[in-house]
Scaffold this active site. Structure first.
Site, short mmCIF file in Angstrom:
data_model
loop_
_atom_site.label_atom_id
_atom_site.label_comp_id
_atom_site.label_asym_id
_atom_site.label_seq_id
_atom_site.Cartn_x
_atom_site.Cartn_y
_atom_site.Cartn_z
N TYR A 83 -60.79 27.11 11.51
CA TYR A 83 -61.97 27.05 12.37
C TYR A 83 -61.85 28.15 13.42
O TYR A 83 -61.11 28.04 14.39
CB TYR A 83 -62.07 25.70 13.08
N PRO B 19 -71.03 13.34 8.80
CA PRO B 19 -71.43 11.94 9.01
C PRO B 19 -72.90 11.79 9.38
O PRO B 19 -73.48 10.72 9.20
CB PRO B 19 -70.52 11.48 10.17
N LEU B 20 -73.50 12.89 9.84
CA LEU B 20 -74.93 12.87 10.15
C LEU B 20 -75.71 13.74 9.17
O LEU B 20 -76.83 14.16 9.46
CB LEU B 20 -75.17 13.34 11.59
N GLY B 21 -75.11 14.02 8.02
CA GLY B 21 -75.80 14.80 7.00
C GLY B 21 -76.18 16.19 7.47
O GLY B 21 -77.27 16.68 7.17
N GLY C 223 -79.48 16.44 9.06
CA GLY C 223 -80.66 16.02 8.31
C GLY C 223 -81.09 14.59 8.62
O GLY C 223 -82.28 14.28 8.63
N THR D 94 -80.98 13.12 11.44
CA THR D 94 -81.63 13.02 12.75
C THR D 94 -82.93 13.81 12.80
O THR D 94 -83.85 13.46 13.53
CB THR D 94 -80.68 13.51 13.86
#
Length: 281
Positions: A60, A206-208, A211, A213
């Protein structure tokens, strides 16, 4: 519902809602995202809010996220676990290759130890299995580092159920990272094996990738409205309810978003709401 605590490898307690550091670096995991001071403030805020699991990787930045963690948080709180990854070499934004030879993995792990200013990495994860190197050799290198005290627990990233089962015949595995969220449950067989073996499952995206949200499904929007919460908070709360081995580590570059994510741990979903959300996939 449990107390939102999981014991990595059976002996290393962490709060199940952690913090991922991918959002601290630039697009494609390359270079800085913004001001160093802002990234440090975000790390401090996460720990101040009770986060005890910080997930990062040597590529990263590359190297930047690990350096930021050490600059912001060293000396570390006794209950803080920094999980990092090796086995991938990044050469540009969204450009990388797998490097799983034992000598490469050793060099990467020892470099992470120096950057993080640690004697032992609590959870060291093989970022990708190298198809050109036998699994036993890759995991054998990590197991040797574990016996030397440089790694406490070993994890895997992006594996099938069959690969995880094979890995367990080589060395103990404490954690797996695979994509998993309210919309994407393709790793359900891996989650089932993790649950039966007591292995932590750290779902990435975990939140796609946002997408969930940006355009929440009708059921997600309904449950969000009932709780007066954002769809992202409900999606994270769903993960915490879905299985006691799920330990999401959502990342962000925003203090406000960090607070929203961590507040998801306070949301209790009813059986009716869970049933409603189950149809989203």
């Amino acid at each position: 519902m449990d107390t939102f605590t999981f014991h990595l490898g059976g002996d290393l307690p962490v709060r199940r809602l952690g913090f991922g550091t991918g959002g601290l670096v630039g697009p494609g995991y390359w270079g800085p995202r913004g001001e160093t001071a802002d990234a440090r403030a975000l790390l401090h805020a996460a720990v101040d809010r009770g986060v005890t699991l910080i997930d990062t990787a040597d590529n990263y930045g590359p190297e930047l996220a690990e350096t930021l963690i050490a600059e912001a948080l060293h000396p570390y709180r006794e209950d803080l676990v920094v999980a990092t990854k090796g086995g991938v070499v990044r050469t540009g934004p969204d450009q990388w290759h797998v490097a799983g030879r034992p000598e490469d993995l050793r060099a990467m792990c020892e470099a992470s130890l120096r950057r993080l200013r640690l004697d032992t990495i609590g959870l060291y994860q093989l970022h990708r299995l190298d198809p050109e190197v036998p699994m036993a050799e890759q995991l054998g290198a990590l197991d040797e580092l574990r016996r030397e005290g440089k790694i406490r627990h070993i994890g895997l990233d992006t594996v099938t159920r069959e690969q995880l089962a094979e890995a367990l015949t080589v060395t103990p595995i404490a954690a797996v990272q695979n994509p998993y969220n309210l919309m994407d449950r393709s790793s359900e067989p891996v989650l089932e094996l993790c649950a039966s073996a007591g292995i932590a499952f750290l779902p990435y995206y975990p939140l796609g990738s946002g997408g969930l949200t940006r355009t929440p499904a009708a059921a997600l929007a309904t449950v969000s409205a009932e709780h007066g919460a954002g769809p992202g908070q409900i999606a994270l709360a769903w993960l915490l309810h879905r299985s006691p081995v799920l330990c999401p580590t959502p990342g962000t570059g925003s203090l406000d978003h960090l607070d929203e994510n961590l507040d998801a741990a306070t949301i209790r979903l009813s059986p009716r709401e869970l049933e409603l959300l189950d149809v989203v996939a």
